[in-house]
Design a protein around this motif. Structure first.
Motif, PDB file in Angstrom:
ATOM      1  N   ASP A   1       0.830  -1.201   0.000  1.00  0.00           N
ATOM      2  CA  ASP A   1       0.000   0.000   0.000  1.00  0.00           C
ATOM      3  C   ASP A   1       0.869   1.257   0.000  1.00  0.00           C
ATOM      4  OD1 ASP A   1      -2.333  -1.412  -0.036  1.00  0.00           O
ATOM      5  OD2 ASP A   1      -2.820  -1.115   2.086  1.00  0.00           O
ATOM      6  N   ALA A   2       1.978   1.221   0.727  1.00  0.00           N
ATOM      7  CA  ALA A   2       2.885   2.369   0.761  1.00  0.00           C
ATOM      8  C   ALA A   2       3.450   2.654  -0.622  1.00  0.00           C
ATOM      9  CB  ALA A   2       4.019   2.106   1.758  1.00  0.00           C
ATOM     10  N   GLN A   3       3.831   1.602  -1.344  1.00  0.00           N
ATOM     11  CA  GLN A   3       4.362   1.782  -2.697  1.00  0.00           C
ATOM     12  C   GLN A   3       3.297   2.341  -3.632  1.00  0.00           C
ATOM     13  OE1 GLN A   3       5.752  -2.256  -3.170  1.00  0.00           O
ATOM     14  NE2 GLN A   3       7.875  -1.677  -2.809  1.00  0.00           N
ATOM     15  N   ARG A   4       2.069   1.858  -3.469  1.00  0.00           N
ATOM     16  CA  ARG A   4       0.971   2.355  -4.312  1.00  0.00           C
ATOM     17  C   ARG A   4       0.710   3.828  -4.017  1.00  0.00           C
ATOM     18  NH1 ARG A   4      -4.083   3.189  -3.252  1.00  0.00           N
ATOM     19  NH2 ARG A   4      -3.991   2.041  -1.278  1.00  0.00           N
ATOM     20  N   LEU A   5       0.703   4.206  -2.748  1.00  0.00           N
ATOM     21  CA  LEU A   5       0.466   5.600  -2.378  1.00  0.00           C
ATOM     22  C   LEU A   5       1.598   6.502  -2.852  1.00  0.00           C
ATOM     23  CD1 LEU A   5      -0.870   5.011   1.232  1.00  0.00           C
ATOM     24  CD2 LEU A   5      -2.165   6.036  -0.647  1.00  0.00           C
ATOM     25  N   PHE A   6       2.832   6.002  -2.801  1.00  0.00           N
ATOM     26  CA  PHE A   6       3.975   6.800  -3.242  1.00  0.00           C
ATOM     27  C   PHE A   6       3.871   7.099  -4.729  1.00  0.00           C
ATOM     28  CE2 PHE A   6       8.219   7.553  -4.827  1.00  0.00           C
ATOM     29  CZ  PHE A   6       8.771   8.379  -3.865  1.00  0.00           C
ATOM     30  N   ARG A   7       3.537   6.067  -5.498  1.00  0.00           N
ATOM     31  CA  ARG A   7       3.443   6.262  -6.951  1.00  0.00           C
ATOM     32  C   ARG A   7       2.082   6.812  -7.352  1.00  0.00           C
ATOM     33  NH1 ARG A   7       5.426   0.702  -6.992  1.00  0.00           N
ATOM     34  NH2 ARG A   7       7.682   0.684  -7.216  1.00  0.00           N
ATOM     35  N   ASP A   8       1.143   6.842  -6.402  1.00  0.00           N
ATOM     36  CA  ASP A   8      -0.219   7.314  -6.665  1.00  0.00           C
ATOM     37  C   ASP A   8      -0.894   6.495  -7.757  1.00  0.00           C
ATOM     38  OD1 ASP A   8      -2.374   8.946  -6.086  1.00  0.00           O
ATOM     39  OD2 ASP A   8      -1.872  10.393  -7.646  1.00  0.00           O
ATOM     40  N   ILE A   9      -0.502   5.226  -7.854  1.00  0.00           N
ATOM     41  CA  ILE A   9      -1.065   4.386  -8.900  1.00  0.00           C
ATOM     42  C   ILE A   9      -0.796   2.923  -8.578  1.00  0.00           C
ATOM     43  CG2 ILE A   9       0.863   4.070 -10.535  1.00  0.00           C
ATOM     44  CD1 ILE A   9      -1.147   5.124 -12.686  1.00  0.00           C
ATOM     45  N   SER A  10      -1.698   2.060  -8.991  1.00  0.00           N
ATOM     46  CA  SER A  10      -1.504   0.624  -8.790  1.00  0.00           C
ATOM     47  C   SER A  10      -1.451  -0.031 -10.168  1.00  0.00           C
ATOM     48  CB  SER A  10      -2.661   0.043  -7.964  1.00  0.00           C
ATOM     49  OG  SER A  10      -2.459  -1.325  -7.737  1.00  0.00           O
ATOM     50  N   ASN A  11      -0.304  -0.595 -10.515  1.00  0.00           N
ATOM     51  CA  ASN A  11      -0.087  -1.122 -11.859  1.00  0.00           C
ATOM     52  C   ASN A  11      -0.058  -2.638 -11.898  1.00  0.00           C
ATOM     53  OD1 ASN A  11       0.192   1.531 -12.620  1.00  0.00           O
ATOM     54  ND2 ASN A  11       2.009   1.192 -13.842  1.00  0.00           N
ATOM     55  N   VAL A  12      -0.375  -3.192 -13.067  1.00  0.00           N
ATOM     56  CA  VAL A  12      -0.223  -4.622 -13.320  1.00  0.00           C
ATOM     57  C   VAL A  12       0.513  -4.800 -14.639  1.00  0.00           C
ATOM     58  CG1 VAL A  12      -2.258  -5.374 -12.041  1.00  0.00           C
ATOM     59  CG2 VAL A  12      -2.503  -4.719 -14.432  1.00  0.00           C
ATOM     60  N   ASN A  13       1.175  -5.941 -14.784  1.00  0.00           N
ATOM     61  CA  ASN A  13       1.871  -6.260 -16.029  1.00  0.00           C
ATOM     62  C   ASN A  13       0.936  -7.003 -16.966  1.00  0.00           C
ATOM     63  OD1 ASN A  13       4.343  -5.077 -15.503  1.00  0.00           O
ATOM     64  ND2 ASN A  13       5.134  -6.868 -14.449  1.00  0.00           N
ATOM     65  N   VAL A  14       0.889  -6.525 -18.206  1.00  0.00           N
ATOM     66  CA  VAL A  14      -0.077  -7.032 -19.188  1.00  0.00           C
ATOM     67  C   VAL A  14       0.649  -7.410 -20.477  1.00  0.00           C
ATOM     68  CG1 VAL A  14      -1.968  -6.321 -20.692  1.00  0.00           C
ATOM     69  CG2 VAL A  14      -2.024  -5.726 -18.267  1.00  0.00           C
ATOM     70  N   ILE A  15       0.265  -8.544 -21.071  1.00  0.00           N
ATOM     71  CA  ILE A  15       0.728  -8.920 -22.409  1.00  0.00           C
ATOM     72  C   ILE A  15      -0.459  -8.796 -23.362  1.00  0.00           C
ATOM     73  CG2 ILE A  15       1.676 -10.749 -23.868  1.00  0.00           C
ATOM     74  CD1 ILE A  15       2.982 -11.966 -21.430  1.00  0.00           C
ATOM     75  N   PRO A  16      -0.333  -8.015 -24.436  1.00  0.00           N
ATOM     76  CA  PRO A  16      -1.431  -7.919 -25.401  1.00  0.00           C
ATOM     77  C   PRO A  16      -1.833  -9.299 -25.919  1.00  0.00           C
ATOM     78  CG  PRO A  16       0.226  -6.244 -25.842  1.00  0.00           C
ATOM     79  CD  PRO A  16       0.806  -7.146 -24.799  1.00  0.00           C
ATOM     80  N   GLN A  17      -3.135  -9.508 -26.083  1.00  0.00           N
ATOM     81  CA  GLN A  17      -3.680 -10.827 -26.403  1.00  0.00           C
ATOM     82  C   GLN A  17      -3.054 -11.450 -27.659  1.00  0.00           C
ATOM     83  OE1 GLN A  17      -6.170 -12.432 -24.568  1.00  0.00           O
ATOM     84  NE2 GLN A  17      -5.898 -14.226 -25.877  1.00  0.00           N
ATOM     85  N   GLU A  18      -2.950 -10.687 -28.730  1.00  0.00           N
ATOM     86  CA  GLU A  18      -2.420 -11.233 -29.981  1.00  0.00           C
ATOM     87  C   GLU A  18      -0.965 -11.671 -29.819  1.00  0.00           C
ATOM     88  OE1 GLU A  18      -1.893  -9.985 -34.708  1.00  0.00           O
ATOM     89  OE2 GLU A  18      -2.959  -8.653 -33.324  1.00  0.00           O
TER      90      GLU A  18
END
Length: 760
Positions: A655-672
């Motif tokens: 939660d601290a890392q999310r608050l510091f960056r002000d964003i919660s990210n995930v890693n995504v691979i495009p479907q194709e």
């Protein structure tokens, strides 16, 4: 029960479990404590009793591991058994059990007056665990299990500690202590702020983690720093010695410093001379900058003295183009070891992204590990203009507290807003230096009252003159639009695109190419976002940019005429064109009021050369408290600083890392892309999870998968039915999403929702 059968850890070597006894693990902590004292004891300003207290904390921290529940968990890996007394259905965390031993009279006699709570809380909370048990059950566990295993602790007699029994009736006192600390009751609030407590608990964390990893708590410190710096600089052409302000750094080593200096003037060399032989953390906002700075420091001090710390640091060695680097398993293994050592904060110099350090300001459980380290270290904060007001408030609060606890910092930039300077002026032993400006005239600006689209003809015209043109937009969507329009006008134009929404493999190649292109003869147009503001060392001929806040514009200007000797005169054509009409972020990235102040400030220099000294005067004008007081930017900064001053804490490190960056990210691979690479991805996942494979093989497999990903905010993809493609037992969580993507454009914003286009 044989003592050797009481385990503290299980390691896996070549796919096989290897046990470590409780006595062995504790001895490892004491060895690391001796190592720490031999290297940095003189830098840690505490009473002599502190080191005795820390030794006691080391000896007692894991005694609760004699629990039958804990032993059974470990022995399953060894095909051994340990019977749990009937009816004891729930495990009580070992750190809480360890606390009962402090209530024995012989133990209390060992603890100096006034130190009991410091040591007790350090042991009880060297892990953060839930309290899902009551006092009666706790007492039953102590009576029917722990008291029967006391004989396994006879080895403590070597340290003058004789434990013959425990006192289960004292459990109510212990549980009250646990609950009070956990729930932040009034009587525990002050101790949590106490320097000696933070240092004791933080160093216990570090000793425990390093001993568990079988890594040194501290590597040998730096030596002959100024000599090595000068030796490195002397290899450069025209080096005539350190500049006066760089020489002055040596006399400021016992102070914190605030430095404004133009790009290219040698701020980094100042910081190196300032840090001297002290342990140091050099922070930057983005990974590309961190990687480049890491290479620079390695060239000065060598790989054994410098650590790299960010979320992708473990992959760094695999990304290098050095001859046969990827095939050289020994060098990869050495890098893995260095990375693991860096994660323990053990390197004398660590080059890192700021989030790795300043999330600790949010006081998540275990934050003391970082704060304790910073108490005897120096922190260098470079390029702070890249942070949001929310993040900047966290950093400023962190620097204030580091200073209060005895650490030192160097806050340096080409541009520092006056309100930030004012917020730091209360810090102990702070020296505010006279600004150091580059007197070379490098940038002549032209304000254009039309959108960037209306300047495309001018962009192409500059390219046709043989120039290297840089175009910076505020959003990915706009960068793609400009790129597409230029491509449609002429297939012969050498135009390229870089932004954050390329998979890592493609983005890495593009970052290399944009750095390569500026040094080649042929003209080129590179279109990018604020991604290039501080992260890439490039030197182009002319800049076309959307309107941004003054500090960002100054950073963008720094990408043209960057090298020493490149100058411009009043009679020359402008080399910076600023589009002031309808910026593409629509006020969602840059505060509209500050944009207005920026335009107003720059109007007086339209068509004129803008010197670095004038840039700072304009910064003081645009970012004056009087002008900013009603802006959302300043209100956010002040509000967040006030919340932190009131004692806000994060529930956990994530939660601290999310608050510091002000964003919660995930890693995504495009479907194709995922479907095209499916066979390879499945093989890489299988390798990554195979404990019989070497760590370097598993790491290579993880990197191959990671290179196919884009980091996206969770809320950007939640309506697109993302599918998790990594197994539940794999730490790295990767999703696939049906989004349009290709190597030329990256993620196609024009085929996505408007909101997605706001990503940098």
């Amino acid at each position: 029960m044989e003592m050797s059968r009481v385990y503290a850890k299980i390691f896996f070597k070549n796919g096989r479990p290897v046990p470590e006894t409780l006595e062995e693990h504790t001895l490892n902590l004491l060895k690391e404590l001796d190592r720490f004292e031999s290297i940095y004891k003189n830098e840690v300003k505490v009473d002599k009793s502190f080191w005795d207290n820390l030794k006691l904390a080391c000896l007692f921290h894991d005694l609760g591991k004699i629990s039958s529940h804990f032993q059974q968990k470990l022995k399953r890996f060894l095909n051994e058994k340990d019977d749990i007394p009937k009816g004891l259905h729930k495990e009580i965390p070992h750190n809480y059990i360890s606390g009962i031993f402090f209530y024995l009279k012989p133990v209390r006699k060992l603890i100096p007056k006034g130190s009991f709570n410091h040591i007790l809380y350090s042991v009880l909370f060297h892990h953060d665990r839930d309290i899902n048990f009551d006092g009666e059950y706790f007492k039953e566990v102590l009576e029917r299990d722990i008291s029967k295993r006391i004989n396994t602790l006879m080895w403590l007699s070597k340290y003058g500690i004789n434990i013959e029994d425990i006192e289960p009736n004292r459990v109510s006192f212990l549980l009250r202590k646990i609950v009070e600390f956990k729930n932040n009751k009034h009587r525990t609030i002050e101790i949590k702020k106490d320097k000696n407590f933070i240092l004791l608990k933080g160093l216990l964390h570090r000793l425990d983690h390093s001993a568990s990893a079988h890594l040194p708590v501290e590597n040998e410190r730096l030596e002959n720093v100024e000599e090595k710096l000068i030796n490195f600089l002397s290899k450069k052409r025209n080096f005539t010695g350190l500049k006066p302000f760089q020489q002055k750094a040596k006399s400021l080593r016992n102070k914190s410093v605030l430095l404004i200096a133009s790009t290219g003037m040698g701020k980094t060399e100042f910081a190196i001379n300032w840090m001297g032989e002290s342990k140091a953390f050099y922070t930057l906002p983005v990974r590309v900058s961190v990687n480049a700075m890491y290479e620079r420091f390695v060239n000065i001090f060598g790989e054994d003295k410098v650590g790299l710390l960010h979320s992708d640091a473990i992959f760094y060695e695999l990304d290098q183009d050095k001859k046969k680097k990827e095939e050289d398993s020994l060098s990869i293994e050495e890098h893995i070891l260095r990375t693991q050592t860096t994660r323990q904060l053990s390197m004398p110099i660590t080059i890192t992204t700021a989030d790795q350090i300043f999330t600790s300001t949010l006081k998540y459980p275990g934050f003391e590990k970082i704060y304790a380290t910073l108490m005897y270290s120096k922190v260098i904060l470079d390029e702070p203009q890249s942070y949001s007001p929310d993040t900047l408030a966290i950093i400023v609060k962190g620097l204030q507290e580091i200073s209060e606890y005895g650490g030192k910092f160097c806050f340096m930039s080409a541009t520092i807003p006056p309100f930030v300077k004012e917020s730091l002026e209360s810090c102990q032993d702070l020296e505010v230096l006279e600004p150091v400006f580059n007197t070379e005239r490098k940038h002549k600006i032209k304000l254009e009252e039309e959108s960037l689209d209306g300047l495309i003809g001018r962009i192409i015209s500059e390219y046709e003159k043989g120039k290297k043109v840089l175009v910076i937009t505020n959003t990915v969507r706009k960068s793609q639009e400009i790129y597409q329009k230029i491509k449609s006008l002429s297939n012969n134009v050498n135009v390229k695109l870089l932004h954050s929404l390329f998979i890592k493999d493609h983005r890495k190649d593009k970052e290399k190419q944009i750095k390569k292109d500026y040094s080649e003869v042929k003209p080129v147009i590179w279109i990018s976002t604020q991604l290039v503001e501080a992260s890439l060392d490039i030197d182009y001929d002319v800049l076309f940019t959307e309107l941004a806040t003054l500090d960002s514009l100054i950073q963008r200007m720094g990408r043209v005429y960057r090298k020493i000797g490149r100058t411009i005169s009043e009679s020359d054509e402008p080399n910076v064109y600023i589009s002031t009409a309808t910026p593409s972020d629509k006020g969602k990235i840059y505060d509209k009021n500050i944009l207005s102040f920026t335009v107003e400030a720059l109007k007086g220099f339209n068509g004129k050369v803008l010197t670095d000294e004038v840039k700072q005067k304009l910064m003081e004008e645009v970012y004056s408290k009087e002008k900013l007081k009603n802006t959302n930017f300043y209100k956010k900064f002040v509000k967040n600083l006030e919340i932190l001053n009131l004692g806000f804490t994060a529930d956990n490190k994530k939660d601290a890392q999310r608050l510091f960056r002000d964003i919660s990210n995930v890693n995504v691979i495009p479907q194709e892309l995922y479907e095209n690479k499916l066979d390879n991805i499945e093989k890489w996942i299988e390798t990554a999870l195979n404990r019989n494979k070497s760590y370097s093989e598993r790491l290579k497999a993880l990197r191959e998968i990671d290179l196919l990903t884009i980091s996206l905010p969770v809320w950007r993809i939640k309506d697109k039915n993302p599918s998790l493609i990594t197994p539940s037992n794999m730490k790295q969580k990767i999703f696939t999403v049906n989004i349009d993507y290709n190597r030329e454009y990256g993620l196609r914003i024009d085929k996505e929702s408007p909101a997605l286009g706001e990503i940098l």
